[in-house]
Design a protein around this motif. Sequence first.
Motif, PDB file in Angstrom:
ATOM      1  N   ILE A  49       5.894   3.447   6.518  1.00 28.02           N
ATOM      2  CA  ILE A  49       5.460   3.735   5.485  1.00 28.02           C
ATOM      3  C   ILE A  49       4.925   2.327   4.589  1.00 28.02           C
ATOM      4  O   ILE A  49       4.334   2.608   4.008  1.00 28.02           O
ATOM      5  CB  ILE A  49       6.484   5.140   4.540  1.00 28.02           C
ATOM      6  N   ALA A  50       5.712   1.302   4.948  1.00 28.71           N
ATOM      7  CA  ALA A  50       5.267   0.426   3.914  1.00 28.71           C
ATOM      8  C   ALA A  50       4.335   0.191   4.186  1.00 28.71           C
ATOM      9  O   ALA A  50       2.858   0.080   3.229  1.00 28.71           O
ATOM     10  CB  ALA A  50       6.560  -0.798   4.258  1.00 28.71           C
ATOM     11  N   LEU A  51       4.012   0.028   5.213  1.00 31.87           N
ATOM     12  CA  LEU A  51       2.381  -0.298   6.169  1.00 31.87           C
ATOM     13  C   LEU A  51       1.317   0.633   5.716  1.00 31.87           C
ATOM     14  O   LEU A  51      -0.191   0.435   5.098  1.00 31.87           O
ATOM     15  CB  LEU A  51       2.070  -0.763   7.399  1.00 31.87           C
ATOM     16  N   ALA A  52       1.950   2.028   4.992  1.00 35.84           N
ATOM     17  CA  ALA A  52       0.507   2.863   5.209  1.00 35.84           C
ATOM     18  C   ALA A  52      -0.083   3.035   3.344  1.00 35.84           C
ATOM     19  O   ALA A  52      -0.598   3.078   2.951  1.00 35.84           O
ATOM     20  CB  ALA A  52       0.681   4.131   5.500  1.00 35.84           C
ATOM     21  N   ASN A  53       1.229   2.627   2.749  1.00 37.41           N
ATOM     22  CA  ASN A  53       1.111   2.323   1.289  1.00 37.41           C
ATOM     23  C   ASN A  53       1.393   1.186   0.879  1.00 37.41           C
ATOM     24  O   ASN A  53       0.672   0.527   0.188  1.00 37.41           O
ATOM     25  CB  ASN A  53       2.712   2.115   0.710  1.00 37.41           C
ATOM     26  N   ASN A  54       0.489  -0.238   1.979  1.00 37.56           N
ATOM     27  CA  ASN A  54       0.217  -1.106   1.761  1.00 37.56           C
ATOM     28  C   ASN A  54       1.239  -2.102   0.722  1.00 37.56           C
ATOM     29  O   ASN A  54       1.273  -3.284  -0.343  1.00 37.56           O
ATOM     30  CB  ASN A  54      -1.182  -1.481   1.238  1.00 37.56           C
ATOM     31  N   ASP A  55       2.882  -2.113   0.851  1.00 38.83           N
ATOM     32  CA  ASP A  55       3.917  -2.183   0.438  1.00 38.83           C
ATOM     33  C   ASP A  55       4.835  -3.096   1.167  1.00 38.83           C
ATOM     34  O   ASP A  55       5.370  -3.075   1.657  1.00 38.83           O
ATOM     35  CB  ASP A  55       4.740  -1.085   0.127  1.00 38.83           C
ATOM     36  N   ARG A  56       4.007  -4.371   0.666  1.00 41.84           N
ATOM     37  CA  ARG A  56       4.572  -5.675   1.201  1.00 41.84           C
ATOM     38  C   ARG A  56       5.919  -5.745   0.715  1.00 41.84           C
ATOM     39  O   ARG A  56       6.505  -6.357   1.983  1.00 41.84           O
ATOM     40  CB  ARG A  56       3.390  -6.785   0.722  1.00 41.84           C
ATOM     41  N   GLU A  57       6.084  -5.891   0.216  1.00 43.97           N
ATOM     42  CA  GLU A  57       7.315  -6.229  -0.460  1.00 43.97           C
ATOM     43  C   GLU A  57       9.298  -5.440   0.274  1.00 43.97           C
ATOM     44  O   GLU A  57       9.459  -5.619   1.100  1.00 43.97           O
ATOM     45  CB  GLU A  57       8.291  -5.795  -1.996  1.00 43.97           C
TER      46      GLU A  57
END
Length: 64
Positions: A49-57
Amino acid sequence: MFDSILKAATALAIKEGLLVEEEGVLLSTNTINLVNEIEEMNRQHLIDIALANNDRELFMQLTN
């Protein structure tokens, strides 16, 4: 008499690694392994999910 047999059997199961005692609760090692697998699957899902949403943190928190 039954209580002493139960205590001895429980102690043997713990010694042999079939049971784990956590805070006075007896847990099967198979149950612990299953919970660990579920936690890892959940972590992997959150990483996706973090990768799909480009959520680096979030990605960095989950991979450290």
